[in-house]
Design a protein around this motif. Sequence first.
Motif, mmCIF file in Angstrom:
data_model
loop_
_atom_site.group_PDB
_atom_site.id
_atom_site.type_symbol
_atom_site.label_atom_id
_atom_site.label_comp_id
_atom_site.label_asym_id
_atom_site.label_seq_id
_atom_site.Cartn_x
_atom_site.Cartn_y
_atom_site.Cartn_z
ATOM 1 N N LEU A 1 -11.747 -0.545 7.043
ATOM 2 C CA LEU A 1 -11.271 -2.087 6.625
ATOM 3 C C LEU A 1 -12.100 -2.544 5.514
ATOM 4 O O LEU A 1 -11.643 -3.385 4.744
ATOM 5 N N LEU A 2 -13.243 -2.258 5.632
ATOM 6 C CA LEU A 2 -14.221 -2.755 4.596
ATOM 7 C C LEU A 2 -13.904 -2.438 3.327
ATOM 8 O O LEU A 2 -14.095 -3.327 2.099
ATOM 9 N N PHE A 3 -13.727 -1.242 2.941
ATOM 10 C CA PHE A 3 -13.426 -0.770 1.679
ATOM 11 C C PHE A 3 -12.090 -0.697 1.241
ATOM 12 O O PHE A 3 -11.977 -0.256 -0.069
ATOM 13 N N LEU A 4 -11.232 -0.936 1.791
ATOM 14 C CA LEU A 4 -9.511 -0.773 1.425
ATOM 15 C C LEU A 4 -9.452 -2.081 0.772
ATOM 16 O O LEU A 4 -8.686 -3.012 1.468
ATOM 17 N N ARG A 5 -9.566 -2.260 -0.539
ATOM 18 C CA ARG A 5 -9.539 -3.498 -1.291
ATOM 19 C C ARG A 5 -8.237 -4.227 -1.299
ATOM 20 O O ARG A 5 -8.151 -5.534 -1.388
ATOM 21 N N HIS A 6 -6.933 -3.488 -1.070
ATOM 22 C CA HIS A 6 -5.675 -4.182 -0.994
ATOM 23 C C HIS A 6 -5.129 -4.800 0.359
ATOM 24 O O HIS A 6 -4.272 -5.403 0.243
ATOM 25 N N LEU A 7 -5.871 -4.348 1.267
ATOM 26 C CA LEU A 7 -5.452 -4.670 2.520
ATOM 27 C C LEU A 7 -6.025 -6.146 3.058
ATOM 28 O O LEU A 7 -7.291 -6.448 2.561
ATOM 29 N N GLN A 8 -5.146 -6.944 3.435
ATOM 30 C CA GLN A 8 -5.244 -8.319 3.879
ATOM 31 C C GLN A 8 -5.208 -8.526 5.465
ATOM 32 O O GLN A 8 -5.643 -9.427 6.046
ATOM 33 N N ARG A 9 -4.171 -7.736 6.053
ATOM 34 C CA ARG A 9 -4.189 -7.903 7.554
ATOM 35 C C ARG A 9 -3.808 -6.626 8.049
ATOM 36 O O ARG A 9 -2.836 -5.784 7.486
ATOM 37 N N VAL A 10 -4.446 -6.338 9.175
ATOM 38 C CA VAL A 10 -3.879 -5.043 9.946
ATOM 39 C C VAL A 10 -3.697 -5.520 11.540
ATOM 40 O O VAL A 10 -4.282 -6.284 12.051
ATOM 41 N N GLU A 11 -2.385 -5.046 12.014
ATOM 42 C CA GLU A 11 -1.875 -5.071 13.461
ATOM 43 C C GLU A 11 -1.750 -3.924 14.061
ATOM 44 O O GLU A 11 -1.136 -3.062 13.465
ATOM 45 N N LEU A 12 -2.221 -3.932 15.546
ATOM 46 C CA LEU A 12 -1.814 -2.922 16.268
ATOM 47 C C LEU A 12 -0.827 -3.687 17.211
ATOM 48 O O LEU A 12 -1.707 -4.398 18.078
#
Length: 171
Positions: A1-12
């Motif tokens: 998650l740290l390096f994936l620049r375009h990601l703002q939110r992740v949900e499981l």
Amino acid sequence: LLFLRHLQRVELRRNGELVVGVAIDRSAEEVMLDFQPSGDFQHWLLLSRTADDVLLELGLREKYETLNRLERATKVSVAVPLTSETIEGLLYAYLPTRQTTGMPVHVNGDFFPHASRQAIVLEGEQHDRYWNEVLLATAASALAENFVRLRDTLGPIRFWTLAQAAFQLKD
């Protein structure tokens, strides 16, 4: 998650129910991760540097024409945790490998990974090994160039832990 620049939110989610969610807030040099429903929070400092000067000095692009055709990114990022937790740093080829950095930092770059993506190539006499070595040297330079900043930000105990790990890896 740290390096994936375009990601703002992740949900499981499991059966529609939130198991874990992470809100990602980025600034130029910092990343904040807010975990739900646990309420855990992580704060990271991102140090970035390009490997262009090292590549030029070593003449790697001239020696290995393949590198010019592949157009690999020369930017390397080092993620330093600012929260008090101790981490076992990993190498990332955008996504994590299982290969440790030997220091309490994560390092991301356009590394050449092994086919399994569990580690990066650091043996042999081909362009991929030398490219990876340059990116690792660039990560070390990013830390060295921010020595005073890291000292002041991390405090004496965490800074000493980082410096001691770096010293052990120098050879």
